[in-house]
Motif scaffolding. Structure first.
Motif, PDB file in Angstrom:
ATOM      1  N   ARG A   1     -17.674  20.037  12.241  1.00 51.40           N
ATOM      2  CA  ARG A   1     -17.324  20.240  12.973  1.00 51.40           C
ATOM      3  C   ARG A   1     -16.748  19.216  14.322  1.00 51.40           C
ATOM      4  O   ARG A   1     -16.782  19.966  15.560  1.00 51.40           O
ATOM      5  CB  ARG A   1     -18.445  21.514  13.563  1.00 51.40           C
ATOM      6  CG  ARG A   1     -18.085  22.623  12.797  1.00 51.40           C
ATOM      7  CD  ARG A   1     -18.849  23.896  12.882  1.00 51.40           C
ATOM      8  NE  ARG A   1     -18.192  24.637  12.273  1.00 51.40           N
ATOM      9  CZ  ARG A   1     -18.963  26.082  12.092  1.00 51.40           C
ATOM     10  NH1 ARG A   1     -19.981  26.430  13.413  1.00 51.40           N
ATOM     11  NH2 ARG A   1     -19.084  26.720  11.407  1.00 51.40           N
ATOM     12  N   GLY A   2     -17.385  18.351  13.892  1.00 55.86           N
ATOM     13  CA  GLY A   2     -18.148  16.827  15.224  1.00 55.86           C
ATOM     14  C   GLY A   2     -15.967  16.616  15.769  1.00 55.86           C
ATOM     15  O   GLY A   2     -15.289  16.279  14.962  1.00 55.86           O
TER      16      GLY A   2
ATOM     17  N   SER B   1     -25.221  25.442  14.066  1.00 54.09           N
ATOM     18  CA  SER B   1     -24.555  25.658  14.698  1.00 54.09           C
ATOM     19  C   SER B   1     -24.503  27.196  15.308  1.00 54.09           C
ATOM     20  O   SER B   1     -24.630  27.937  16.058  1.00 54.09           O
ATOM     21  CB  SER B   1     -22.644  25.353  14.848  1.00 54.09           C
ATOM     22  OG  SER B   1     -21.894  26.032  13.575  1.00 54.09           O
TER      23      SER B   1
ATOM     24  N   THR C   1     -16.071  19.245  20.051  1.00 52.31           N
ATOM     25  CA  THR C   1     -16.261  19.941  18.596  1.00 52.31           C
ATOM     26  C   THR C   1     -16.048  20.891  19.529  1.00 52.31           C
ATOM     27  O   THR C   1     -15.990  22.381  19.593  1.00 52.31           O
ATOM     28  CB  THR C   1     -17.895  20.023  19.216  1.00 52.31           C
ATOM     29  OG1 THR C   1     -18.882  19.090  19.593  1.00 52.31           O
ATOM     30  CG2 THR C   1     -18.356  21.273  18.414  1.00 52.31           C
TER      31      THR C   1
END
Length: 311
Positions: free
Chosen positions: A97-98, A225, A246
């Motif tokens: 997700r970065g 997350s 993100t």
């Protein structure tokens, strides 16, 4: 078993003449004869019978021919498996997700002809070892953390400076702010359970805390997350830092706020690491793509640790 002798046998069997096999292989007819004789000695059988028309396979030669062809095909597959122009480019993006994942998605859209393998390695030492061994071609990291220089055969270039934002729930004291300075964050609890000792991002946040007097807590287990977002949404006393790129999706009822941080803006430096002598053509294309997509030099009004490599 010597593959040259096997290759010579197959060429002679398909040509039906040692002379034609020699021409195809760009060797002398005598060399073909010697290779066939060596193969026959190794196998303990005769493979050809000489005839006025050339050379005919014996029964043993006919039995050996399909296996010889398979040996050559296997050898070709073995070579192709390690040829850099025929295998996927393997890149470590740390997490799905970065920002690094976003950069690789952009690269894939620009170069769909380059096959990719995307992996996720947590520790920088693991990533560097994988780069050096050839297990991966490149990794996205923040380097160089203090006291941890890269090996001489590993190169790095900074490719993206990503601003940090403050993420709060709707009841947090700063939830209504259009922006917040680092000075205003002093005294607020910033919860980041993903900050793991020994990682380069921990070194980054340690310096941020030391310079601006912030309070960053890494207490409790890291459930990922989704759990982090649930806690931030439900707990007015906690906020967290979130990188600008993100990619997260949360339920509408969470009412989370992403608030720009200023005065100065802390930016997280992403770098690409690779082994200096890696010849993969896809790596060259990735480096060129990232160089074209990167922003300018260090920007005024931003902050990062002094150990970050320059652009």
């Amino acid at each position: 078993m010597d593959l040259d002798t096997v290759r010579t046998f197959v060429a002679a069997a398909e040509a039906g003449q040692f002379q034609e096999a020699a021409a195809e292989l760009a060797v002398t007819q005598q060399a073909v004869s010697k290779r066939i004789a060596a193969l026959e000695r190794a196998l303990g059988v005769r493979l050809f019978t000489r005839t006025p028309r050339g050379a005919e396979l014996t029964i043993d030669g006919q039995a050996f021919l399909p296996h010889a062809r398979e040996l050559l095909r296997t050898a070709e597959r073995a070579v192709a498996s390690v040829r850099t122009d025929r295998r996927p480019l393997r890149v470590d993006v740390i997490n799905s997700r970065g920002a690094a994942t976003g950069l690789m998605r952009e690269f894939h859209r620009a170069h769909p002809e380059i096959e990719l393998d995307v992996v996720m390695l947590l520790e920088i030492d693991t990533a560097v070892a994988a780069i050096r061994s050839g297990a991966i071609d490149a990794s996205f990291r923040a380097v160089a953390a203090p006291g941890r220089p890269l090996p001489e055969d590993v190169e790095a270039v900074r490719v993206l400076d990503e601003p940090l934002q403050l993420l709060t729930g709707p009841a947090h004291a700063l939830a209504g702010a259009r922006s917040v300075t680092l000075a205003e964050l002093a005294g607020h609890r910033i919860w980041m359970p993903g900050v793991v000792p020994g990682t380069e991002w921990t070194a980054y946040y340690d310096d941020l805390v030391a310079e601006f007097g912030l309070t960053i807590e890494a207490t409790g287990p890291n459930f990922g997350s989704d759990a982090l977002l649930d806690t931030i949404a439900d707990t007015p006393a906690l906020a967290t830092f979130m990188s600008e790129r993100t990619r997260l999706v949360w339920p509408a009822g969470h009412g989370l706020r992403r608030i720009p941080v200023t005065g100065p803006t802390p930016v997280y430096p992403h770098a690409l690491l690779w082994r200096r002598d890696n010849p993969h053509p896809g790596l060259a294309a990735l480096r060129a793509h990232l160089a074209g997509a990167a922003g300018g030099r260090d920007t005024a009004g931003t902050w990062m640790p002094d150990w970050v490599i320059p652009r």
